[in-house]
Design a protein around this motif. Structure first.
Motif, PDB file in Angstrom:
ATOM      1  N   ARG A 362      -4.244  48.320   1.984  1.00 45.94           N
ATOM      2  CA  ARG A 362      -4.937  48.081   3.387  1.00 45.94           C
ATOM      3  C   ARG A 362      -5.528  46.866   3.371  1.00 45.94           C
ATOM      4  O   ARG A 362      -5.572  46.248   4.415  1.00 45.94           O
ATOM      5  CB  ARG A 362      -6.040  49.330   3.448  1.00 45.94           C
ATOM      6  N   LYS A 363      -6.093  46.475   2.355  1.00 42.70           N
ATOM      7  CA  LYS A 363      -6.892  45.109   2.294  1.00 42.70           C
ATOM      8  C   LYS A 363      -5.869  43.986   2.513  1.00 42.70           C
ATOM      9  O   LYS A 363      -6.308  42.908   3.551  1.00 42.70           O
ATOM     10  CB  LYS A 363      -7.650  44.749   0.957  1.00 42.70           C
ATOM     11  N   TYR A 364      -4.880  44.263   1.971  1.00 44.46           N
ATOM     12  CA  TYR A 364      -3.669  43.190   2.138  1.00 44.46           C
ATOM     13  C   TYR A 364      -3.351  43.047   3.711  1.00 44.46           C
ATOM     14  O   TYR A 364      -3.210  42.186   4.302  1.00 44.46           O
ATOM     15  CB  TYR A 364      -2.622  43.449   1.187  1.00 44.46           C
ATOM     16  N   GLY A 365      -3.227  44.404   4.196  1.00 42.22           N
ATOM     17  CA  GLY A 365      -2.890  44.455   5.569  1.00 42.22           C
ATOM     18  C   GLY A 365      -3.891  43.920   6.525  1.00 42.22           C
ATOM     19  O   GLY A 365      -3.580  43.068   7.597  1.00 42.22           O
ATOM     20  N   TYR A 374       1.403  40.313  12.383  1.00 36.68           N
ATOM     21  CA  TYR A 374       1.347  41.658  12.705  1.00 36.68           C
ATOM     22  C   TYR A 374       2.229  42.742  12.040  1.00 36.68           C
ATOM     23  O   TYR A 374       2.147  43.733  11.612  1.00 36.68           O
ATOM     24  CB  TYR A 374       1.242  42.052  14.218  1.00 36.68           C
ATOM     25  N   ASP A 375       3.639  42.246  12.088  1.00 33.83           N
ATOM     26  CA  ASP A 375       4.668  42.942  11.564  1.00 33.83           C
ATOM     27  C   ASP A 375       4.553  43.181   9.989  1.00 33.83           C
ATOM     28  O   ASP A 375       4.667  44.339   9.440  1.00 33.83           O
ATOM     29  CB  ASP A 375       5.877  42.261  11.928  1.00 33.83           C
ATOM     30  N   THR A 376       4.054  42.127   9.237  1.00 29.71           N
ATOM     31  CA  THR A 376       3.864  42.380   7.891  1.00 29.71           C
ATOM     32  C   THR A 376       2.697  42.917   7.618  1.00 29.71           C
ATOM     33  O   THR A 376       2.655  44.108   6.638  1.00 29.71           O
ATOM     34  CB  THR A 376       3.824  40.796   7.146  1.00 29.71           C
ATOM     35  N   GLN A 380       2.200  46.885   5.278  1.00 34.48           N
ATOM     36  CA  GLN A 380       0.969  47.248   4.585  1.00 34.48           C
ATOM     37  C   GLN A 380       0.380  48.361   4.775  1.00 34.48           C
ATOM     38  O   GLN A 380       0.271  49.357   3.894  1.00 34.48           O
ATOM     39  CB  GLN A 380       0.208  46.028   4.149  1.00 34.48           C
ATOM     40  N   TYR A 381      -0.005  48.608   5.908  1.00 30.52           N
ATOM     41  CA  TYR A 381      -0.739  49.569   6.709  1.00 30.52           C
ATOM     42  C   TYR A 381       0.319  51.012   6.235  1.00 30.52           C
ATOM     43  O   TYR A 381      -0.365  52.179   6.026  1.00 30.52           O
ATOM     44  CB  TYR A 381      -0.939  49.616   7.971  1.00 30.52           C
ATOM     45  N   LEU A 382       1.669  50.746   6.422  1.00 27.01           N
ATOM     46  CA  LEU A 382       2.267  52.070   6.222  1.00 27.01           C
ATOM     47  C   LEU A 382       2.257  52.430   4.853  1.00 27.01           C
ATOM     48  O   LEU A 382       2.459  53.655   4.492  1.00 27.01           O
ATOM     49  CB  LEU A 382       3.705  51.507   6.691  1.00 27.01           C
ATOM     50  N   ASP A 386      -1.515  57.212   3.593  1.00 31.57           N
ATOM     51  CA  ASP A 386      -1.844  58.482   3.064  1.00 31.57           C
ATOM     52  C   ASP A 386      -3.354  58.523   3.109  1.00 31.57           C
ATOM     53  O   ASP A 386      -4.155  59.569   3.046  1.00 31.57           O
ATOM     54  CB  ASP A 386      -1.289  59.037   1.710  1.00 31.57           C
ATOM     55  N   ASN A 387      -4.270  57.234   2.883  1.00 35.56           N
ATOM     56  CA  ASN A 387      -5.333  57.271   2.456  1.00 35.56           C
ATOM     57  C   ASN A 387      -5.997  56.285   3.360  1.00 35.56           C
ATOM     58  O   ASN A 387      -7.218  55.671   2.980  1.00 35.56           O
ATOM     59  CB  ASN A 387      -5.591  56.728   0.835  1.00 35.56           C
ATOM     60  N   THR A 388      -5.602  56.205   4.468  1.00 37.40           N
ATOM     61  CA  THR A 388      -6.146  55.356   5.701  1.00 37.40           C
ATOM     62  C   THR A 388      -6.493  56.053   6.705  1.00 37.40           C
ATOM     63  O   THR A 388      -5.824  57.217   7.153  1.00 37.40           O
ATOM     64  CB  THR A 388      -5.397  54.374   6.094  1.00 37.40           C
TER      65      THR A 388
END
Length: 951
Positions: A362-365, A374-376, A380-382, A386-388
């Motif tokens: 998430r931090k990387y995202g 945004y695509d990259t 990372q968000y994907l 499970d924990n976001t």
């Protein structure tokens, strides 16, 4: 920490064991330091030479020490640290041996031992390698053999233990592997690399069981098949070690002689310190990053790791300790440097839990999102889905109108079953906004378990106008009510809806066709009516479809119901799979083409064996569905009445409602059809055992002005007077005359009523004709009315004339006169009889009686004494009377007159009994046409006597 000059000068070897640090002294003494670096134990290990090599077998109490004295061969001793000599208190020496080198005294450059302490290898500066085998622990004998000789000095030895044990040998110019055990034992050493290494630049990685070699250009790892990996790291290397997964490298000072000479001339002693600096580097070869790097002011003598930490001892006696940062501290450092990929790799290597890994993703995202990638960032968000908290990510991509990224995230939410109904709503709205029907189809038709909120998806599809998709979802998840609702409310496909309903199980079908019964009756009246009939008569069976594939030209023709029904099913099959239906996969031809296409002809069938038992509801619940559909309602009612599947207690509602519908149709149709409906209504109530309440028939007949119904009920209940009155109320003279002829003989009171009706108006009197005279005749003959009552009835209006009643009056007066004369004669005869009887009684009571009979009235013989005479003039022998002994004389009765006397007594007794029963008197008075005669008769019986009155 630092060692004093004296300590440093007396220290020859420093080695880390399992729990202690071992120090070998030049005088042959071994010292053990604990974790606080205090001396825990010390003993004299060797009498000659200085200790140059010490090694503890991992996880054991066995310690190996090797001392060297160039005047003789090296001495090796094996100690047991958990056993003590009683005499000296030193650790017990298990074995002592001299390592042979062909009687050549060269220094030992390397030393290694196997983990089971069965073999050890010693490398010398002259290039020889000696392997010693035996039972060192029990000192049962050992064997030594020089297994390798080389012109280059030995710089490193390591045993690699696996299925077979191999000895890796490093020289200044080569890396070799020698099989010690296994099927290749005895073969010459195999060269792994034509480049060697310096002393101290070869070690064993205990985790990977690979040999690690440090050279100036890189770090190399060797396995059983040769070089396994390499890690580029340029620079001279002096020492290498592997600890806790890290590769520790000590690099010597730069050895540039020209530059160093100039600097020494310029700077003196301070320059010497600068030129003698060493660099210490901690490498993570797996993740390919430098964990730590620093320069040291003095040269490094020893490098080892123990107690989870790394220790570095310089030649001037300084001891440096390096403690590994916690995982979170490492992450914080990497976050500061934006090295998120390295943080991810490190988390995966240490196998941290998924929650902590997702924090890194998430931090990387977030970092990539801020950079505009945004695509990259979404990738990372994907990974951290499970924990976001989904709302945080959704808000980011809503703000920047990144709809496709948002769709990707929402789809993944559904894949992980983390989506709520709001997420489903948003995803379907995104599809609708992009008009991406293909994605919508893919989303709702994905196989496997349901990954989204079904109700929300159906609702959004309907709101967005994607009715086919909504119907598919509902059908796939057996939401039959929603399927029918969509077909009826949205798609207006009433025939398809009906075709779907008849394929459901009875319970599901019932709720659906009852909900939309009125609509289906309006658009598919025949089929819907039949569905109602089948269900409410207990004969409903879900239909199955036999699909027949055939070639047929593409046409746009429409046919009757049969064509419509087949088309409906085919269209529905193309939309959603019906129960038990096989869908066609053929693609329709392009518009305007004349080619033939493969079509599925659907033949509806039912099987008796597939009957599903269900509770047949009362037909009354279906009545409301037939509002505004009277024709279909009549068909339904008639079918239910004729069916044996309807319960007897429900037939009352059916018959009553059908009678009402017949009357309703009769009142709302043309004259020619009206008679037919009235005939059906009359025929219905004329049938035997029709369970229609009489009051309902009378009420409905009155409301619909159906006189035949009223008459029929009145006839059936014996209310003939009411039937006649209904005709007179309607001024139906012909009907009244007909009813009078039919009911008059059994209902005499109709004639006085008929007389009043016939003379009520000139028109009725004229229409009645001769019926008036006939009525008067019957009234006169049967005495239904007194003449005065007839006159009073006719005098109520000015319709009847004297000529009309002249004949009646004359006959009545003549009859009355005859009756008066007859009555007078009867009175005279009664009086004469009474006078005679009274005279006879008086004579009997006051005058003697003379008996002149000479013969017995019983036997006819001559009378002789004793003789009995009766006042009735009958005489008998006493013996002929059979008088019982002791019988009183007053009880003796004339045998000839006793029967007559008994009759008189019974009549008298009956009169006395009836005189006290006043209800009989009242009943006789009510039924009598001549009240006065009845009163006189009962008066004679004594009904008004004094005794009765007293009682």
């Amino acid at each position: 920490m630092a060692l004093t000059s004296a300590q440093q000068s007396s220290t020859r070897c420093v080695v880390a064991g399992t729990k202690n640090i071992f120090i070998g002294k030049p005088n042959g003494t071994v010292q053990l330091l604990d974790q606080s670096f205090k001396l825990a134990r010390s003993w004299k290990a060797h009498d000659h030479g200085s200790i140059t090599h010490i090694k503890q077998i991992p996880d054991t109490a066995y310690l190996l020490t090797l001392s060297e004295d160039l005047s003789q061969e090296p001495e090796l001793r094996i100690w047991s640290l958990d056993q003590t000599e009683k005499r000296t208190g030193y650790p017990k020496c298990l074995c002592t041996l001299t390592v042979q080198n062909g009687r050549k005294n060269f220094p030992v450059t390397s030393f290694t031992v196997t983990g089971d302490l069965t073999q050890l290898a010693v490398g010398f500066g002259n290039g020889a390698v000696t392997v010693v085998r035996g039972d060192f622990i029990h000192e049962r004998g050992t064997k030594q053999r020089t297994v390798f000789e080389s012109e280059e000095p030995i710089t490193g030895l390591e045993f690699r233990e696996a299925n077979a044990t191999a000895l890796y040998i490093a020289t200044t110019s080569r890396i070799l592997a020698l099989a010690i055990t296994g099927n290749k034992q005895g073969t010459p050493a195999r060269t792994l690399d034509e480049n060697g290494c310096d002393v101290g630049c070869m070690t064993l990685d205990p985790q990977s069981n690979e040999i690690v070699v440090a050279r100036d250009d890189a770090i190399y790892a060797y396995g059983p098949r040769g070089r396994a990996a390499s890690y580029a790291y340029e620079g001279a290397k002096k020492l290498i070690a592997v600890c806790n997964g890290y590769v520790l490298i000590v690099s010597p000072p730069n050895n540039n002689s020209a530059r160093s000479s100039a600097l020494r001339a310029f700077g003196g002693a301070q320059v010497n310190d600068i030129l003698n600096t060493s660099s210490f580097t901690i490498l993570n070869t797996d993740l390919k990053f430098i964990g730590h790097q620093e320069s040291l002011s003095s040269q490094v003598g020893t490098l080892f790791g123990i107690w989870g930490e790394i220790y570095l001892l310089t030649v001037d006696g300084k001891l440096f300790r390096y403690h590994e940062k916690t995982f979170q501290q490492k992450l914080d450092i990497l976050y500061q440097q934006n090295r998120y990929i390295l943080a991810i790799s490190m988390a995966q290597k240490y196998k941290v839990d998924s929650v902590q890994q997702n924090v890194i993703f998430r931090k990387y995202g977030d970092y990539l999102y801020q950079k505009g990638e945004y695509d990259t960032a979404m990738q990372q968000y994907l990974r951290a889905i499970d924990n976001t908290e989904p709302s945080q990510i959704i808000r980011k991509f809503l703000d920047h109108q990144r709809i496709r990224n948002l769709i990707e995230y929402l789809e993944e939410l559904h894949e992980h079953h983390n989506a709520t109904s709001d997420h489903t709503t948003l995803l379907l709205n995104c599809y609708a906004k992009l008009k991406d029907v293909d994605k919508l189809e893919e989303f709702i038709r994905q196989p496997g378990d349901l990954k989204f909120d079904l109700d929300t998806a159906i609702l959004m599809c309907r709101q967005g106008g994607y009715y086919d998709q909504a119907a598919f979802l509902a059908r796939r998840h057996n939401e039959h009510g929603l399927v029918v609702d969509i077909l009826v409310e949205n798609l207006k496909k009433y025939a398809e809806a009906l075709a779907y309903i008849v394929r459901l199980e009875p319970k599901e079908a019932y709720s659906n066709f009852m909900k939309y019964g009125t609509v289906l009756l309006e658009h598919c009246s025949i089929e819907a009516t039949q569905l109602f009939i089948d269900y409410f008569t207990g004969s409903f069976r879900p239909k199955k479809d036999a699909v027949i594939v055939q070639e047929a030209p593409v046409t746009q023709e429409s046919g009757g119901f049969g064509t419509m029904a087949t088309s409906a099913v085919q269209n529905l099959a193309a939309l959603i799979p019906l129960p038990y239906m096989t869908m066609s996969t053929a693609q329709p031809p392009s518009p305007g083409s004349d080619q033939k296409q493969t079509v599925n002809q659907v033949v509806e069938t039912t099987t008796e064996d597939d009957f599903i038992e269900y509770e047949v509801p009362k037909p009354r619940v279906a009545f409301s569905s037939f509002v505004d559909h009277p024709d279909q309602f009549v068909v339904f009612l008639e079918a239910c009445i004729d069916s044996e599947g309807v319960k007897t207690e429900d037939k009352t509602d059916l018959y009553t409602t059908l009678f009402e519908m017949y009357l309703h149709k009769a009142g709302n149709t043309e004259a020619d059809e009206n008679a037919e409906w009235e005939r059906k209504a009359k025929s219905l109530i004329e049938s035997k055992n029709v369970p229609i309440d009489t009051s309902n028939i009378l009420l409905l007949s009155d409301l619909e002005k159906f006189r035949d119904g009223t008459i029929l009920v009145s006839e059936r209940q014996g209310l003939r007077f009411d039937v006649f009155r209904s005709y007179t109320a309607a001024q139906d003279t012909r009907g009244a005359i007909k009813a009078l002829h039919k009911y008059g003989p059994e209902e005499p009171q109709l004639y006085p009523a008929a007389l009043a009706y016939f003379t009520s108006s000139p028109e009725i009197l004229e229409e009645a004709g001769t019926e008036v005279e006939a009525v008067l005749k019957i009234i006169d003959e049967d005495g239904l009315m007194a003449p005065l009552q007839v006159i009073q009835t006719l005098s109520t209006n000015a319709v009847a004339t004297m000529g009309l009643v002249k004949k009646y009056l004359s006959s009545t007066v003549e009859r009355e006169r005859s009756e008066i004369a007859a009555n007078r004669r009867l009175i005279s005869s009664y009086r004469a009889d009474t006078t005679q009887k009274l005279s006879e009684i008086d004579e009997l009571a006051t005058k003697p009686a003379s008996f002149s009979a000479t013969r017995c009235s019983a036997c006819g013989t001559t009378l002789d004494l004793p003789t009995v005479h009766f006042l009735c003039k009958h005489s008998f022998h006493q013996r002929c009377l059979n008088i019982a002994e002791g019988q009183e004389p007053d009880d003796i009765e004339c045998p000839f007159c006793s029967q007559q006397n008994q009759t008189v007594r019974q009549i008298r007794r009956a009169q006395e009994e009836s005189a006290g029963r006043h209800e009989l008197f009242a009943d006789a008075l009510n039924r009598s046409s001549d009240k006065y005669s009845t009163i006189s008769d009962w008066f004679g019986r004594g009904v008004m006597g004094m005794q009765a009155a007293s009682e």
